[in-house]
Design an enzyme around this catalytic site. Structure first.
Site, PDB file in Angstrom:
ATOM      1  N   TYR A 101       0.894  -1.309   0.105  1.00 17.14           N
ATOM      2  CA  TYR A 101       0.005   0.031  -0.074  1.00 17.14           C
ATOM      3  C   TYR A 101       1.119   1.247   0.064  1.00 17.14           C
ATOM      4  CZ  TYR A 101      -3.197   3.600   1.290  1.00 17.14           C
ATOM      5  OH  TYR A 101      -3.707   4.874   1.562  1.00 17.14           O
ATOM      6  N   GLU A 189      -3.392   7.434  -3.957  1.00 21.60           N
ATOM      7  CA  GLU A 189      -3.284   6.247  -3.247  1.00 21.60           C
ATOM      8  C   GLU A 189      -2.959   5.209  -4.438  1.00 21.60           C
ATOM      9  OE1 GLU A 189      -6.183   4.880  -0.042  1.00 21.60           O
ATOM     10  OE2 GLU A 189      -6.763   3.965  -1.836  1.00 21.60           O
TER      11      GLU A 189
END
Ligand code: GDP
Ligand code: MN
Length: 379
Positions: A101, A189
């Site tokens: 992530y 993101e």
């Protein structure tokens, strides 16, 4: 403002952040053609502006060309959290060694951008953050210095434990930060950022949110807007120069200025009511603006009363009153209207409203109490 994965990936690609080969399709035959060009297998991904799309069945792998059309047919037209899927991203299926992530956002409490990374990437980052927060790396970024190469490199080593890959990660993270600042994002993101079978890093998913307050600096973002996922009344309001936010209560509010809007909503709550919306007609107003404001509020079926709370400075109270009367004449308004108009030309406004069915109050608390009582009666 949110944009779709395929749009975010196009921006990534322009920035030099590697993404898989992919094509957008709006119909099954188009998806099939795209898969032929890309090469099988492919991953078909619903393009909707909500999270958890994969879990909702919006991300599927197709091994064979025959399957592409049928799976595309299943995903297109699907309803994911109230949004209809009309676009599909056909993406090269990548062999994955590890999923990470990586995100950058603003930490409001620290008043800085933060880089967030985790080796536990994939679909459930929110769960990871809740249950095993030690698996999340957070790096504060000094806004004057920006993300520094050594900071990115430390994160890269922590995630990938290999100098060559950490170098690749550093370059990618610096590009992501540059993009975050240059386009005034509130979030960028990559989840997952993957280490591929070939041993390189690739952004398998992409999310970009732009800071709405900075959109005026970015006319290039306007064409990326997906109107079908926005509240239509909020768009109409924006076009009329009003700020309208729909809320869940039954007291419709028309106010001027965000501060007064906050104070009005606080008082509504204090007297046991619930605001149905936040509608700010702005610093200057005209009867036309009021008519639009009334129309927008009345299109919300949960509204039981309209509270008009105006402090007239540049805004003239008689303009507001005229607008209220005009709106009343143009439409058959059944819900009661409570007006509290003070400041510039309040006396003229009073005279205008004297013979109308509009209820008026001079004190703000009085007006709010009256509106809350009327809303309760009508429920
Ligand atoms: P999201 O769940 O809506 O965020 O959709 P993502 O695009 O992030 O995909 C969810 C998951 O599907 C990823 O974490 C991967 O595990 C898997 N996935 C997506 N694309 C590929 C791919 O090209 N190859 C492989 N092996 N898995 C993929
Ligand atoms: Mn994802």
């Amino acid at each position: 403002m949110k944009i779709h994965e395929y749009q975010a990936k196009a921006i990534f690609s322009d920035t030099g952040i590697p993404v898989p080969r992919e094509k957008l399709a709006t119909a099954p035959p188009e998806a099939k053609k795209a898969a032929e060009e890309i090469g099988l297998p492919v991953v078909l991904k619903a393009q909707v502006l909500v999270g958890g799309r994969g879990k909702a069945g919006g991300v599927k792998k197709a091994e064979k060309l025959e399957d592409v059309e049928s799976i595309a047919g299943q995903i297109l037209g699907m309803n994911i959290k109230g949004l209809e899927v009309t676009k599909l991203l056909v993406s090269e299926c990548v062999a994955i060694k590890a999923e990470f992530y990586l995100g950058i956002t603003i930490d409001r409490a620290r008043r800085k951008p933060v880089l967030i990374a985790s080796a536990a990437g994939g679909v459930d980052i929110e769960e990871v953050a809740k249950k095993t927060p030690e698996k999340i790396i957070k790096i504060e970024i000094n806004p004057l210095l920006g993300l520094l190469p050594f900071q990115a490199r430390n994160v890269g080593m922590a995630l990938l434990s290999e100098a060559k890959l950490a170098t690749e990660f550093t370059s990618l993270a610096l590009k992501l930060y540059r993009l975050f600042i240059q386009r005034d994002c509130s979030l960028v993101e990559i989840n997952p950022l993957v280490l591929t079978g070939g041993g390189t890093l690739l952004a398998l998913d992409a999310k970009i949110n732009f800071d709405d307050n900075a959109l005026f600096r970015h006319p290039e973002n306007e064409s990326l807007r997906d109107l079908s996922s926005e509240e239509p009344k909020e768009i109409e309001a924006k076009n009329a120069g009003l700020s309208y936010i729909k809320l869940s209560g039954n007291v419709g509010c028309i106010v001027n200025g965000a501060g007064l809007a906050m104070a009005t909503m606080d008082l509504i709550k204090r007297f046991g009511g619930e605001p149905a919306n936040f509608l700010d007609v702005g610093g200057s107003s005209s009867p036309e603006k009021m008519v639009t404001a009334m129309r927008i509020i009345l299109s919300d079926p949960s509204v039981r009363v309209i509270l008009v709370n105006i402090f007239g400075g540049i805004t003239r109270c008689d303009d507001i009153a005229q607008g209220l009367i005009q709106a009343k004449n143009e439409a058959d308004i059944k819900v009661p209207i409570v007006a509290r108009l003070v400041g510039t030309n309040a006396d003229r406004a009073c005279a205008l409203l004297a013979d109308s069915p509009v209820l008026s109050a001079t004190k703000m608390s009085e007006a709010v109490k009256l509106a809350v009582a009327r809303a309760k009666e009508a429920e």
